[in-house]
Design a protein around this motif. Structure first.
Motif, short mmCIF file in Angstrom:
data_model
loop_
_atom_site.label_atom_id
_atom_site.label_comp_id
_atom_site.label_asym_id
_atom_site.label_seq_id
_atom_site.Cartn_x
_atom_site.Cartn_y
_atom_site.Cartn_z
N ALA A 143 0.45 4.79 2.64
CA ALA A 143 0.52 3.61 1.79
C ALA A 143 -0.13 2.43 2.48
CB ALA A 143 1.96 3.30 1.46
N ARG B 17 2.13 5.20 -2.71
CA ARG B 17 1.44 5.59 -3.92
C ARG B 17 1.15 7.08 -3.86
NH1 ARG B 17 0.96 3.44 -8.66
NH2 ARG B 17 -0.93 4.63 -8.84
N TYR C 25 -9.20 5.42 -0.57
CA TYR C 25 -8.30 5.97 -1.59
C TYR C 25 -9.06 6.87 -2.55
CZ TYR C 25 -4.66 2.69 -0.33
OH TYR C 25 -3.70 2.01 0.32
N ASP D 15 -5.05 2.91 -6.92
CA ASP D 15 -5.04 2.39 -5.55
C ASP D 15 -6.38 1.77 -5.19
OD1 ASP D 15 -2.51 3.06 -5.06
OD2 ASP D 15 -2.94 4.86 -3.90
N ARG E 26 -6.75 -1.53 -6.85
CA ARG E 26 -5.92 -2.56 -6.24
C ARG E 26 -6.52 -3.01 -4.90
NH1 ARG E 26 -0.01 -0.85 -4.91
NH2 ARG E 26 0.08 -0.35 -7.10
N TYR E 27 -7.05 -2.05 -4.15
CA TYR E 27 -7.65 -2.39 -2.86
C TYR E 27 -8.88 -3.28 -3.07
CZ TYR E 27 -9.89 -1.79 1.67
OH TYR E 27 -10.47 -2.02 2.87
#
Lengths: 108, 502, 124
Positions: free
Chosen positions: B65, B83, B200, B205, B208-209
């Motif tokens: 994570a 996640r 990811y 993910d 979001r990153y």
């Protein structure tokens, strides 16, 4: 007696040289509509560039009008370029890919 | 979010049932009655599962994570930001898309099993694998499964096309497989680049990153990944430079096979398009590129449809052209645009299925689909003639059919985004669709036949007529009550939309 | 000055393979040669993925008993590219099989493997 070709006769001869047989066959309607569609589409596509800058859009629109008149009939070229030949489609894909990379990298 | 959320029961069933059916019908390839029963029952089961299931996740494995405050990775399973890497998601959008697809699957297998005499088992298994690959792409939330499903889907498309057994279809399949090789490699590179950039494989993910980190110089890598992603997008949907091959694939397979192929391709376009919009949507020039590809596809498809002289090829090019309508909405990226695009995809597969089933019926009336013949079929089969005219009206966006509703939303969305040119092109496409279709419908159905020789009685399978009227009814119901579908789409569209910035 | 590492060399070789593959698919006329070009392209992608997962002095990404989690996280090679490469090999084989099968079918029918003859554009 020598026949005199008036301007009207010349124009009529020139126009009727495009048409063989009936001018209103099933094929002909399709091609005529397609020609008009592609013409309008070229103009719309040119005017699209106004979202980047309005003078660019105007210049491209004039260029598109000149180009469509010069290259008419467009539909014949369009049909040739839309051929399902493997090598031709591969070529277009590579060109497309290059344009996409160039445009996005330049824009970013 | 807890560390180990429970998995949803329906997601594995939606993927595993079609795969098991594909294996089974392949084994019993020569027992046509048994194949028919198994296929129809399992297709009905899939529709039921899709309509009854609740919403949720199914996950396969975990990953370290990300701690948002320090941007470091942790293996601590108790960490709240844990996640899931490889996961499927089943939500309202997935529900409506898979339900419509399974409805089409029911009638496609019914029509295929009454029409085909040999090679039925392998052909049917290809149809089910096509469903499985499309279902995976619709539900997937990680790049790894997305890539695998796109690859499987493209090989299966080749299989369905080869199933119709002519040399034209072999050629179409070979050409298409060459591009599947190219675009599959491209998608693998895009996946590797995004993985290298973000660490990811999970799409949520990665998004979001990318939103939380300033990439700086590294954003060039994201552009290259975008270009490769576009390659597989245009391949999956048959968008602009690949449209001659995709329409050849549609035209060279059986019409019922085409119904399934176009469903898979349009829903794939939606699913991949939403992923692209989320990952790359904030980069400048990305949505313009997507929009340009969509508009060019729309126009080229519809112009090429105008000059075809065969009902099958007209439909093939129109399917490609209407894929452009779907992607216009997604490329706009606004809430209205997304609603319009996804709604158009659902409507499109329904009315194109009506037209393709009518084209299938032509095979029973002598198999002539060229518009050079005038058959006068409306007199021999009045209900078929009526269905094809209603389908034409739905496809060209005439109220009160469903095509009108989605095209209206699309036109409004493009006007709202300040792009009246796009609205003009959408209008042109819908009018030209009518011209292109009605030329063929008039020649084949309405014009009296040139020869007056006596015609034999023709027996069209009942399943074809039932399917025809079910889908005609659906076009009308969705046209009058669009909220049946739109209410499923709107929450997703609001969640992923990005305002148009011009 | 960019430091020349094994990873960088891997990337360069991968790019070369991909470019050679695409050029072969585009310019070679024989169907079998086109298919071979595709396998080169696929190998280039595999090499790119392997180079991406390369870690200097890395270990196999299997957690051996006795190894601490933090040491494993620091030294293990990226596990995901390995999985992708394995999958890509399988997909590449099946794609090649389908391509070759279709090429054989078309060869039986047309008696030639020239793409410009077999797969030329046709008017409908």
């Amino acid at each position: 007696m020598v026949s005199i070709d008036t301007l009207f006769d010349k124009v009529k001869k020139w126009i009727s040289s495009f048409v063989e047989g009936n001018g209103y066959t099933n094929m002909m309607t399709g091609y005529m509509t397609g020609e008009l569609q592609s013409l309008v589409f070229a103009l719309i596509l040119a005017s699209f560039f106004r979202i980047f800058s309005i003078p660019l859009g105007m210049v491209l629109l004039i260029a598109a009008i000149a180009g469509t008149l010069y290259f008419a009939p467009l539909i014949v070229t369009l049909e040739k370029e839309n051929s399902n030949d493997l090598n031709r489609v591969l070529y277009w894909v590579v060109i497309y890919f290059a344009i996409i990379i160039a445009v996005t990298l330049w824009g970013g | 979010m807890s560390a180990y959320p429970s998995n949803l029961w329906s997601i594995p069933l939606l993927v595993v049932i079609p795969i098991i059916v594909a294996v089974v019908v392949n084994f019993i390839y020569n027992r046509s009655r048994l194949i028919k029963i198994i296929s129809i029952v399992s297709a009905v089961c899939l529709a039921l599962i899709a309509s009854l299931s609740s919403y949720g996740y199914h996950w396969f494995t975990g990953q370290p994570a990300l701690r948002p405050e320090t941007l470091t990775f942790t293996f601590d399973p108790g960490f709240p930001a844990w996640r899931l890497a490889l996961e499927f998601y089943f939500g309202p959008l997935q529900q409506v898309m898979i339900f419509v697809m399974s409805l089409i699957l029911i009638f496609v297998v019914a029509v295929a099993s009454s029409g085909l005499t040999k090679r039925q088992g392998p052909y049917m298994s290809m149809i089910f694998l096509l469903f499985a690959s499309a279902a995976i792409i619709i539900m997937v939330n990680d790049l790894y499964h997305l890539w695998i499903a796109v690859e499987i889907g493209s090989l299966v498309v080749a299989g369905v096309v080869v199933g119709s057994g002519t040399s034209v279809s072999h050629k179409a399949a070979l050409k298409y497989t060459f591009f599947s090789a190219l675009s599959g490699a491209g998608l693998a590179i895009a996946l590797a680049l995004i993985l290298g950039l973000t660490g990811y494989s999970n799409i949520s993910d990665a998004i979001r990153y990318l939103q939380s980190v300033n990439l700086g110089e590294m954003s060039i890598i994201l552009y290259v990944a975008f270009a490769f992603f576009v390659l597989s997008w245009i391949y999956a949907g048959g968008l602009a430079p690949i449209h001659p091959l995709k329409s050849e694939v549609y035209g060279a397979s059986f019409p019922h096979g085409t119904a399934m192929l176009q469903t898979q391709s349009k829903l794939m376009l939606v699913a991949i398009g939403i992923v692209m919009l989320q990952i790359f949507g904030m980069l400048p020039f990305v949505r313009e590129v997507m929009l340009a590809i969509s508009i060019i596809t729309m126009m080229l498809g519809v112009v090429m449809a105008l000059i075809q002289t065969d009902f099958r090829w007209i439909l093939a090019y129109l399917i490609v052209s209407h894929s452009g309508l779907v992607t216009v909405g997604i490329s706009l990226g606004t809430t209205e645009g997304l609603v319009g695009g996804i709604f158009q995809a659902v409507n499109d597969v329904i009315y194109m299925t009506v037209l393709l089933l009518c084209c299938e019926a032509l095979y029973y009336f002598g198999g002539k689909t060229s518009t050079r013949n005038s058959l006068g079929l409306a007199k021999r089969a009045p209900w078929l003639g009526m269905a094809v005219i209603l389908g034409t009206m739905a496809a060209s966006g005439i109220p009160p059919f469903n095509g009108f509703q989605s095209e209206l939303i699309l036109i409004q969305a493009s006007l709202k985004a300040g792009l009246p040119e796009v609205a003009a092109v959408i209008l042109m496409v819908s009018v030209t669709t009518f011209i292109a279709l009605f030329r063929a419908v008039y020649r084949l159905f309405l014009k009296p036949p040139e020869t007056s020789e006596p015609v034999a009685e023709v027996k069209v399978p009942r399943s074809l007529y039932i399917g025809l009227w079910v889908f005609v009814a659906l076009t009308l119901i969705i046209g009058v009550y669009p909220n049946i579908v739109v209410s499923f789409i709107t929450p997703v569209a609001q969640a992923v939309s990005i305002p148009w910035y011009l | 000055m960019i430091e020349v590492t094994i990873q960088l060399l891997g990337f360069i070789a991968a790019a070369a393979l991909v470019v050679i593959g695409i050029a072969g698919m585009l310019f070679l006329d024989n169907l079998i040669k086109k298919i071979i070009s595709f396998t080169l392209l696929s190998d280039g992608v595999n090499l790119l993925l392997v180079a991406l997962g390369y870690v200097e002095g890395g270990i196999v990404p299997i957690l051996i008993p006795g190894m601490s989690v933090s040491e494993f996280a620091a030294r293990a090679a990226l596990v995901f590219p390995v999985g992708i490469v394995l999958t890509n090999i399988v997909i590449g084989v099946s794609t090649t099989a389908i391509l070759v099968a279709l090429a054989i079918m078309l060869y039986r029918r047309y008696g030639t493997l020239k793409a410009s003859k077999v797969l030329k554009g046709e008017r409908r």
